[in-house]
Enzyme design. Sequence first.
Site, PDB file in Angstrom:
ATOM      1  N   TRP A  14       0.826  -1.203   0.000  1.00 15.38           N
ATOM      2  CA  TRP A  14       0.000   0.000   0.000  1.00 15.38           C
ATOM      3  C   TRP A  14       0.861   1.253   0.000  1.00 15.38           C
ATOM      4  CZ3 TRP A  14      -3.778   1.421  -2.286  1.00 15.38           C
ATOM      5  CH2 TRP A  14      -4.822   2.219  -1.835  1.00 15.38           C
ATOM      6  N   ALA A 143      -4.036  -2.569  -3.245  1.00 18.46           N
ATOM      7  CA  ALA A 143      -2.828  -1.871  -3.684  1.00 18.46           C
ATOM      8  C   ALA A 143      -2.397  -2.317  -5.075  1.00 18.46           C
ATOM      9  CB  ALA A 143      -1.704  -2.106  -2.679  1.00 18.46           C
ATOM     10  N   LYS A 194     -14.554  -4.639   8.454  1.00 19.03           N
ATOM     11  CA  LYS A 194     -14.835  -5.394   7.227  1.00 19.03           C
ATOM     12  C   LYS A 194     -13.836  -6.526   7.050  1.00 19.03           C
ATOM     13  CE  LYS A 194     -11.294  -3.438   4.897  1.00 19.03           C
ATOM     14  NZ  LYS A 194     -10.219  -4.037   4.095  1.00 19.03           N
ATOM     15  N   ASP A 247     -15.868  -0.787   0.882  1.00 19.83           N
ATOM     16  CA  ASP A 247     -14.692  -1.536   1.332  1.00 19.83           C
ATOM     17  C   ASP A 247     -15.052  -2.985   1.630  1.00 19.83           C
ATOM     18  OD1 ASP A 247     -12.026  -1.783   1.897  1.00 19.83           O
ATOM     19  OD2 ASP A 247     -12.008  -0.407   3.586  1.00 19.83           O
ATOM     20  N   SER A 257      -7.636 -10.113  -1.747  1.00 22.76           N
ATOM     21  CA  SER A 257      -7.824  -9.824  -0.326  1.00 22.76           C
ATOM     22  C   SER A 257      -7.107 -10.848   0.548  1.00 22.76           C
ATOM     23  CB  SER A 257      -9.320  -9.830   0.008  1.00 22.76           C
ATOM     24  OG  SER A 257      -9.529  -9.870   1.398  1.00 22.76           O
ATOM     25  N   ARG A 258      -6.187 -10.377   1.372  1.00 21.56           N
ATOM     26  CA  ARG A 258      -5.479 -11.281   2.287  1.00 21.56           C
ATOM     27  C   ARG A 258      -6.450 -11.945   3.254  1.00 21.56           C
ATOM     28  NH1 ARG A 258      -0.586  -7.225   4.181  1.00 21.56           N
ATOM     29  NH2 ARG A 258       0.061  -6.588   2.089  1.00 21.56           N
ATOM     30  N   ASN A 259      -7.425 -11.170   3.724  1.00 17.22           N
ATOM     31  CA  ASN A 259      -8.372 -11.710   4.696  1.00 17.22           C
ATOM     32  C   ASN A 259      -9.256 -12.774   4.057  1.00 17.22           C
ATOM     33  OD1 ASN A 259      -8.037  -9.914   7.251  1.00 17.22           O
ATOM     34  ND2 ASN A 259      -7.977  -8.498   5.533  1.00 17.22           N
ATOM     35  N   VAL A 282       0.750  -9.700   6.799  1.00 18.42           N
ATOM     36  CA  VAL A 282      -0.183  -9.452   7.890  1.00 18.42           C
ATOM     37  C   VAL A 282      -1.620  -9.682   7.424  1.00 18.42           C
ATOM     38  CG1 VAL A 282      -1.105  -7.692   9.448  1.00 18.42           C
ATOM     39  CG2 VAL A 282       1.355  -7.820   9.022  1.00 18.42           C
TER      40      VAL A 282
END
EC number: 1.1.1.94
Length: 338
Positions: A14, A143, A194, A247, A257-259, A282
């Site tokens: 980012w 990003a 979120k 978002d 999306s990492r999540n 992370v």
Amino acid sequence: MTQKKVAILGAGSWGTGLALVLADNNHKPVIWGNLDKIVNEINESHTNSHYLPDIILPTEVKATLSLDEAIDGAEIVVIAIPTNAMRIVCKQLNEALKEPTILVHVSKGIEPETNLRMSEVIEEEIDAAKRKALVVLSGPSHAEEVALRHPTTLCASCKDLTAAEIVQDRFINNNLRIYTNDDVIGAEIGGALKNIIALGAGISDGLGYGDNAKAALMTRGMAEITRLGVAVGSNPQTFYGLTGIGDLIVTCTSVHSRNWRAGNMLGKGENLDEVLEKMGMVVEGVRTAKAVHGWAKKLDIDMPITESIYAILFENKDAREAVDLLMGRKKKIEKESF
């Protein structure tokens, strides 16, 4: 437009993506990083292959290991670091700042030990006299897509709308549209929570459930986010905008999306430690779920989806069983449960 120096603290995806935007806008971005390898690669090869593979950075993007060098003469300091490093980096920044500066943060999370939003952590650690303004830059964005110059919209939120407009002016271009808002609390709550729901969306997909399940989870998840947000002072309308539903959509539906990716692996049966090791980056939703679990109980806010995700993450709850329990809850009128 007059060229301005902007310091970016954090050489991740980012921070690097925002530096590219600033360079495109004829500004002078300087990234502060803590790894020789990444700083040298940015300066010598004009790439950041670990975080943004295949992206060539403008030569105007510079990087340094020196915090003093990065912030010297900067009109704006952007804090683009994981939430677990926010407090320690802000302590360093407080020592280094010599004059009042506009601070911008793009970190989405809640500090588990204190239930503080990131702007509150910044305010605790950086003297008021050194903060000209504190702006939250947030919204539906990956990003990777910003770095590819794909159309993206963000919101600059600040109690001081003049400062928000300065940030808007520095970053806005034909690829990145920036709106302004004065609801800092809502922007941060939406951006942080979120990530929990995105973990749930990934779990749902990993279990093999379809679009119906994910749509329900996202909608009812937004109800939980709004419920807590309003309880701590947010404007409910914020959650229908870029930093809320916008978002949530991008984080719950994208393989970037990492999540979502972490949740998907959990849904397929991997445990949390295995997932975090494989991710190598992370996953903010994990830390935020821990924070919000205690926070919701303290405020007596009903957040069953969040509670279920917490149980899957930290109490080894079987994911299918968690879904069954959610679906079997007592019946309600929809509007009364927002």
